[in-house]
Motif scaffolding. Structure first.
Motif, PDB file in Angstrom:
ATOM      1  N   ALA A 253      -1.752  -4.409  14.126  1.00 22.74           N
ATOM      2  CA  ALA A 253      -2.105  -5.307  13.057  1.00 22.74           C
ATOM      3  C   ALA A 253      -3.215  -4.391  12.045  1.00 22.74           C
ATOM      4  CB  ALA A 253      -2.992  -6.420  13.349  1.00 22.74           C
ATOM      5  N   THR A 254      -4.330  -3.571  12.879  1.00 22.26           N
ATOM      6  CA  THR A 254      -5.004  -2.835  12.230  1.00 22.26           C
ATOM      7  C   THR A 254      -4.431  -1.508  11.303  1.00 22.26           C
ATOM      8  OG1 THR A 254      -6.609  -3.122  13.759  1.00 22.26           O
ATOM      9  CG2 THR A 254      -6.870  -1.074  12.328  1.00 22.26           C
ATOM     10  N   ILE A 255      -3.284  -1.049  11.918  1.00 18.12           N
ATOM     11  CA  ILE A 255      -2.425  -0.004  11.512  1.00 18.12           C
ATOM     12  C   ILE A 255      -1.662  -0.593  10.176  1.00 18.12           C
ATOM     13  CG2 ILE A 255      -0.382   1.419  11.533  1.00 18.12           C
ATOM     14  CD1 ILE A 255      -1.508   2.073  14.586  1.00 18.12           C
ATOM     15  N   TYR A 256      -1.071  -1.747  10.156  1.00 14.68           N
ATOM     16  CA  TYR A 256      -0.265  -2.454   9.025  1.00 14.68           C
ATOM     17  C   TYR A 256      -1.183  -2.546   7.920  1.00 14.68           C
ATOM     18  CZ  TYR A 256       4.067  -2.148  11.855  1.00 14.68           C
ATOM     19  OH  TYR A 256       5.297  -1.885  12.341  1.00 14.68           O
ATOM     20  N   TYR A 257      -2.494  -2.921   8.057  1.00 14.61           N
ATOM     21  CA  TYR A 257      -3.393  -3.413   7.116  1.00 14.61           C
ATOM     22  C   TYR A 257      -3.904  -2.374   6.441  1.00 14.61           C
ATOM     23  CZ  TYR A 257      -7.560  -4.832   4.792  1.00 14.61           C
ATOM     24  OH  TYR A 257      -8.699  -5.318   3.929  1.00 14.61           O
ATOM     25  N   GLN A 258      -4.097  -0.859   7.353  1.00 13.78           N
ATOM     26  CA  GLN A 258      -4.448   0.156   6.395  1.00 13.78           C
ATOM     27  C   GLN A 258      -3.240   0.755   5.631  1.00 13.78           C
ATOM     28  OE1 GLN A 258      -7.359   1.878   6.688  1.00 13.78           O
ATOM     29  NE2 GLN A 258      -8.141   0.114   7.890  1.00 13.78           N
ATOM     30  N   ILE A 259      -1.897   0.424   6.092  1.00 13.85           N
ATOM     31  CA  ILE A 259      -0.975   1.023   5.364  1.00 13.85           C
ATOM     32  C   ILE A 259      -0.697  -0.055   4.182  1.00 13.85           C
ATOM     33  CG2 ILE A 259       1.812   1.113   5.269  1.00 13.85           C
ATOM     34  CD1 ILE A 259       1.570   1.479   8.125  1.00 13.85           C
ATOM     35  N   HIS A 260      -1.208  -1.069   4.101  1.00 10.72           N
ATOM     36  CA  HIS A 260      -1.005  -2.223   2.901  1.00 10.72           C
ATOM     37  C   HIS A 260      -2.008  -1.698   1.912  1.00 10.72           C
ATOM     38  CE1 HIS A 260      -1.311  -5.595   0.605  1.00 10.72           C
ATOM     39  NE2 HIS A 260      -2.552  -5.887   0.752  1.00 10.72           N
ATOM     40  N   LEU A 261      -3.231  -1.305   2.303  1.00 10.03           N
ATOM     41  CA  LEU A 261      -4.185  -0.638   1.159  1.00 10.03           C
ATOM     42  C   LEU A 261      -3.757   0.402   0.755  1.00 10.03           C
ATOM     43  CD1 LEU A 261      -7.495  -1.152   3.520  1.00 10.03           C
ATOM     44  CD2 LEU A 261      -6.750  -2.529   2.008  1.00 10.03           C
ATOM     45  N   LYS A 262      -3.014   1.320   1.274  1.00 13.74           N
ATOM     46  CA  LYS A 262      -2.503   2.466   0.385  1.00 13.74           C
ATOM     47  C   LYS A 262      -1.329   2.078  -0.175  1.00 13.74           C
ATOM     48  CE  LYS A 262      -2.558   6.756  -0.640  1.00 13.74           C
ATOM     49  NZ  LYS A 262      -3.643   7.483  -1.470  1.00 13.74           N
ATOM     50  N   TYR A 263      -0.377   1.291   0.192  1.00 15.39           N
ATOM     51  CA  TYR A 263       0.942   0.931  -0.110  1.00 15.39           C
ATOM     52  C   TYR A 263       1.203  -0.581  -0.153  1.00 15.39           C
ATOM     53  CZ  TYR A 263       1.433   5.984   0.811  1.00 15.39           C
ATOM     54  OH  TYR A 263       1.454   7.236   0.703  1.00 15.39           O
TER      55      TYR A 263
END
Length: 474
Positions: free
Chosen positions: A338-348
């Motif tokens: 969940a943390t990783i996908y949130y970080q990806i969302h912030l960039k993309y």
């Protein structure tokens, strides 16, 4: 008490004339700001150009009164009777008109911005080109009212009755029209961009050429509505009823109509780029062709020749990206994922939804929903937490490079270079690496597959060890 006496007393500082009888009185152009005329009878009186700003006219009788150009800013007209009154170009900005009666009143080009007209009766009133910005018309009766060219931006029309009203070219941007009654109303070429029409009744309404971009029409009733040439781009039509509606040449690009009922509707020439066709009721619809071009310029026409073809086209599957991980998801891995996908969302931001997760004894399935043109990019972004990310990306590029025109059309890829040249930020990869390192789940073999709206599926990558016994933990 005659007019002269009232004016003399007012000049002497007296302002309380409640209950006064001023029937047919000539008060044109007078200054009576702040006057108290509670329950006064001013029927048929001439108040043209009068200054009644801040006046208290609670329950006053002003039937057939002449108030053309009068200043009634911030006046209190609660429960006042202004039936058939002439209020052309009158200024009622900020006025209190709760439960006032303005049946057949003339309010052409009147100023009513910020006025409170809650439960007011404006049936058959003439409000052509009137300004009602941010006016409160909650539960007001505007049946058969004339509002052609009226400005109602950000107004509150929740629960209002606009049955058979004329709203041609009216500006209703950002207005609250929840549960509003608009049956048989004329909204031809009106602007309702961003309006909230949840649960509104728009049965048999004329909506030709109307701007409904970003409008919320969820659960709205649009049976028999004429939406020819209407712009419904990005509109919310979830569970809306469009039974027998005419959507000929309507623009529905990026609209969401999951669960909508379009039984018997006409959709010939509708612009349906990036519109999901899942969960629709489509029996008896009429549609000879649709426009699937991104800009709605008819550069990508899809012809439908038979009823069977129509049903097939409007019953597509949901476009998905599916990643199967050859390992069960534990609590620690779930938190990091969940943390990783949130970080990806912030960039993309294209990765805007969390996946649905199905956990088995040996495998975990992550399913992402998207639209056809985004699927390959979503596949690459979704695989980033895993050790297989690099090879999955290589396979993605290789597949797209091999696509010919038919394949590109099938997957709705307008520009292959957009996918091929898609790169990932090195800093993001570093963050992902730090989070996922030494976690067994992210090193497990994966299988990535995509399926578009026409149920065309494609395996992007399948690890050679996928499905074999689990790797030993470090």
């Amino acid at each position: 008490m005659d007019v002269t006496e009232i004016l003399n007393q007012y000049a002497a500082g007296v302002k309380d004339f409640s209950g006064a009888n001023l029937v047919e009185a000539n008060l044109s152009g007078v200054n009576l700001s702040g006057v108290n005329l509670t329950e006064a009878d001013l029927s048929i009186a001439n108040l043209s150009g009068a200054n009644l700003s801040g006046a208290n006219l609670t329950r006053a009788k002003l039937n057939v009164a002449r108030l053309r150009g009068a200043n009634l800013t911030n006046a209190n007209l609660t429960e006042a009777n202004l039936n058939v009154a002439n209020l052309i170009r009158a200024d009622l900005g900020g006025a209190q008109l709760t439960q006032a009666s303005l049946v057949k009143a003339e309010l052409i080009r009147a100023q009513l911005s910020g006025a409170n007209l809650t439960e007011a009766n404006l049936s058959s009133a003439d409000l052509r080109e009137a300004a009602l910005r941010k006016a409160n018309l909650r539960n007001a009766n505007l049946s058969e009212a004339h509002l052609r060219g009226a400005i109602l931006t950000e107004s509150n029309l929740e629960g209002a009755n606009l049955h058979s009203a004329n709203l041609t070219r009216a500006d209703l941007r950002g207005s609250n029209m929840i549960d509003t009654e608009l049956k048989q109303a004329n909204l031809n070429c009106a602007n309702l961009q961003g309006a909230d029409l949840r649960g509104a009744n728009l049965r048999w309404t004329d909506l030709r050429g109307v701007n409904l971009c970003w409008t919320n029409l969820s659960d709205a009733k649009l049976t028999g509505a004429n939406l020819r040439g209407a712009d419904l781009s990005n509109a919310n039509l979830v569970n809306a009823s469009l039974v027998y509606a005419d959507l000929t040449q309507a623009r529905l690009i990026h609209a969401d109509w999951l669960g909508a009922d379009i039984t018997g509707a006409t959709l010939t020439g509708a612009k349906l780029h990036a519109v999901s066709r899942v969960g629709l009721k489509t029996q008896g619809i009429i549609c000879e062709w649709v426009d699937l071009s991104p800009d709605g310029d008819e550069s990508e026409i899809f012809h439908i020749s038979t009823e069977e073809g129509t049903q097939s086209f409007f019953h597509e599957t949901l476009p998905t990206v599916r990643i199967i991980v050859n390992a069960p998801l534990d609590l620690r891995a779930n938190m990091l994922l969940a943390t990783i996908y949130y970080q990806i969302h912030l960039k993309y931001p294209i990765l805007k939804q969390t996946p649905s997760i199905e956990i088995g004894i040996r495998k975990t399935t992550l399913t992402f929903r998207g639209n056809n043109p985004e699927l390959f990019i979503l596949a690459y972004l979704a695989i980033l937490p895993f050790k297989d990310a690099a090879v999955t990306r290589q396979n993605t590029i290789a597949l797209v490079n091999k696509f010919k025109a038919p394949e590109l059309k099938t997957w709705e890829i307008a520009d292959p270079k957009y996918i091929i040249q898609f790169t990932t930020d090195p800093e993001l990869l570093k963050v992902i690496g730090n989070l996922s390192s030494e976690i067994h789940f992210f090193e497990a073999p994966t299988q990535t597959a995509i399926a578009n709206s026409n149920n065309h599926s494609l395996t992007v990558y399948d690890h050679p060890a996928f499905g074999k016994p689990l790797m030993k933990r470090r």
